[in-house]
Structures are given as C-alpha cells and as structure tokens.
Design a protein around this motif. Structure first.
Motif, short mmCIF file in Angstrom:
data_model
loop_
_atom_site.label_atom_id
_atom_site.label_comp_id
_atom_site.label_asym_id
_atom_site.label_seq_id
_atom_site.Cartn_x
_atom_site.Cartn_y
_atom_site.Cartn_z
N VAL A 214 2.15 -11.92 -2.33
CA VAL A 214 0.98 -11.04 -2.30
C VAL A 214 0.39 -10.97 -3.70
CG1 VAL A 214 1.79 -9.64 -0.37
CG2 VAL A 214 2.44 -9.01 -2.69
N ASP A 215 -0.87 -10.56 -3.78
CA ASP A 215 -1.56 -10.47 -5.07
C ASP A 215 -1.32 -9.09 -5.69
OD1 ASP A 215 -2.57 -13.03 -4.80
OD2 ASP A 215 -4.29 -12.33 -3.67
N GLY A 216 -0.16 -8.90 -6.23
CA GLY A 216 0.17 -7.63 -6.86
C GLY A 216 1.67 -7.55 -7.08
N PRO B 148 9.29 -3.17 2.84
CA PRO B 148 10.40 -3.25 1.88
C PRO B 148 9.93 -3.77 0.54
CG PRO B 148 10.54 -5.00 3.52
CD PRO B 148 9.45 -4.10 3.96
N LEU B 149 10.35 -3.11 -0.53
CA LEU B 149 9.90 -3.44 -1.89
C LEU B 149 11.10 -3.79 -2.76
CD1 LEU B 149 7.29 -0.56 -2.30
CD2 LEU B 149 6.78 -3.00 -1.95
N GLU C 95 0.84 -1.20 0.00
CA GLU C 95 0.00 0.00 0.00
C GLU C 95 0.87 1.25 0.00
OE1 GLU C 95 -3.13 0.18 -0.31
OE2 GLU C 95 -3.81 -1.87 0.05
N PRO C 96 0.42 2.34 -0.63
CA PRO C 96 1.24 3.56 -0.69
C PRO C 96 1.61 4.11 0.68
CG PRO C 96 -0.58 3.68 -2.27
CD PRO C 96 -0.82 2.46 -1.43
#
Length: 269
Positions: free
Chosen positions: A188-190, A148-149, A142-143
């Motif tokens: 995760v779904d995304g 961590p991405l 989520e924004p």
C-alpha cells in the motif's frame, strides 16, 4: 539481426530484474532452535510470553486457564498460528471446546481467513488441533479499519465450555507461528511511523530518565528489523514494466524505419 539483439537484451534485463523478486518471495521465518523455545505461557496480555516465528513454544497448564503468547509480524507477512492441546489421559465428564484467538498490538481481535479457530474435543480425545491464518499484515490502514498492522500480536488459548468436574485437570499446549511472505500484491502507499509494539513510544524517547521509565513490554523484532512496508517486489515489477515499454519502443522503431533509402528512385536521378 537487430531484432535478435533486442530480444537478447530483453531476456537479460528480465533475468536481472526478476532475481530480487524471487529472493523476496522466500518464507519470512525459518525454523529456529527449539532448545531456546519458551516452556511457559503468560496469563494476560501484559504477561504474554514472547515467541519468535518458527519456534514451537510449550506450556503446562490447568484446564480453565487463559494462556497468552506474543510474536512480531511485519508488513507483507501472512501469519498462521497453530496450537495443539494434549488433554489429560484420565476420563473426562464431557466434551470440551477449545478456542484460539489472535489480537494485534491495539488488542483488537483479528479475524481468521481460514483455519479451525474453535474445535470441540470428544470426551475420550487425546488432543485437539487449532489453527488461524490471519489476513496479510498491511503497512498502513485507515483509522476506522480493523486491518492487521505491523507490530506485536497476541495469542490467547483457552477452553470455552467446561464442566465443573473437569476444572483444573492438567493439559499441555504447543503453539507455533509461521508466516508466508506475500510481497507486492499486498503493498500500500503508506506506512506507520512506528510498529504497534507496546512500550515503543517510551523506548524511542531520548532522555536521561531511568531505564525503568523506558522499559519495553515487547522486545522481539522480525528477522532484519521492522521494514514498515517501504520495500516490496512491486517496485521490481514496476521497473520491469518500464524496461519492457522502452524496449518495445526501440524495437518498433527498428522495425519501421526501413533501410534509410527511398523505395523508388525518381526518373533522371
């Protein structure tokens, strides 16, 4: 006999399905040749020295310097950053506290799940060891979240309290990053359209501009490239669940349908 065939088929299908999951759970970074490992560190985010996972980077610096390195981390990985600072053998006037910080591609400081991120070295200590295990890198978030991405991560190593008399003394730092592959447990779904790598928006543009305009600030990628979380062993276990459900249905039908003849023959037949 039919039940035995059903069980045999189940075991064979499970063996075929579990094999990819086991292979996917192997460590994500294998040790690399240290002969090519960096021997210096940057002094800011923009000049951070790039290192690959599994490499042991070293740097000679002075007490009070800010040392920066960067490394790539992909979705499903749980990076662990370790640092060792070799302090000068000459006597120091007081104890020193060293700190290891990790930032993501948006330069957001990431919390450590565990590890000694800050440690105080006694006045006569020869070395100080630091460690930080990050949370599992997510393919999407989520924004408003600070998860961590996938993308470039920055390591900053420095001393946080220092007497004037000890300023500028020579030190040697060693840094290494390794990751554990978590797999479908963190799926995760995304997914991000692009990993958080500085300069990637410029390099993705197809234009006739000069190479200078398309320079990449971070060039390292994980082994096998960026996956952005499109694959995980969750797909394997979902398939296994479907296969087991189908086999259970077939087995139940075989056990309950009987021989196909009525149990009692009516009189006169």
């Amino acid at each position: 006999m039919r039940i035995r065939k059903v069980l045999t088929t189940t075991l064979l299908l499970l063996g075929v399905a579990v094999s990819p999951a086991v292979a996917d759970s192997s460590p994500s970074a294998s040790p690399t040749d240290d002969s090519s490992a960096p021997t210096s560190a940057g002094t800011s985010f923009r000049t951070a020295t790039e290192i690959e996972q599994g490499q042991q980077a070293t740097a000679n610096a002075s007490t009070g310097d800010y040392l920066y390195w960067s490394f790539p981390a992909d979705a499903g990985q749980r990076p662990t950053v370790k640092a060792t600072v070799k302090l000068p053998s000459s006597s120091r006037s007081a104890a020193q506290t060293w700190q290891l910080d990790v930032y993501d591609g948006l330069r957001r400081r990431q919390a450590c799940q565990y590890g000694a991120q800050t440690r105080t070295a006694a006045q006569d200590a020869a070395t100080v060891d630091l460690a930080c295990t990050l949370r599992t890198v997510r393919a999407w978030s989520e924004p408003w979240a600070n998860d961590p991405l996938p993308g470039t991560y920055y390591i900053r190593l420095t001393v946080v309290n220092l007497g004037t008399a000890d300023l500028g003394q020579p030190v040697n730092a060693e840094v290494q990053v390794n990751s554990k592959e978590i797999g479908g447990a963190a799926a995760v779904d995304g997914s991000l359209s692009q990993p958080l790598v500085p300069g990637i928006a410029l390099t993705s543009q197809k234009s006739s501009e000069s190479e200078k305009d398309k320079a990449t600030l971070s060039s390292l990628k994980p082994d096998g490239g960026w996956t952005s979380g499109w694959w995980s062993d969750r797909w394997v276990w979902t398939a296994i669940g479907g296969v087991l459900a189908a086999i259970a249905g077939i087995g139940g039908y075989v056990l309950t349908r009987g021989s196909g003849r009525p149990s009692r023959v009516p009189p006169g037949v």
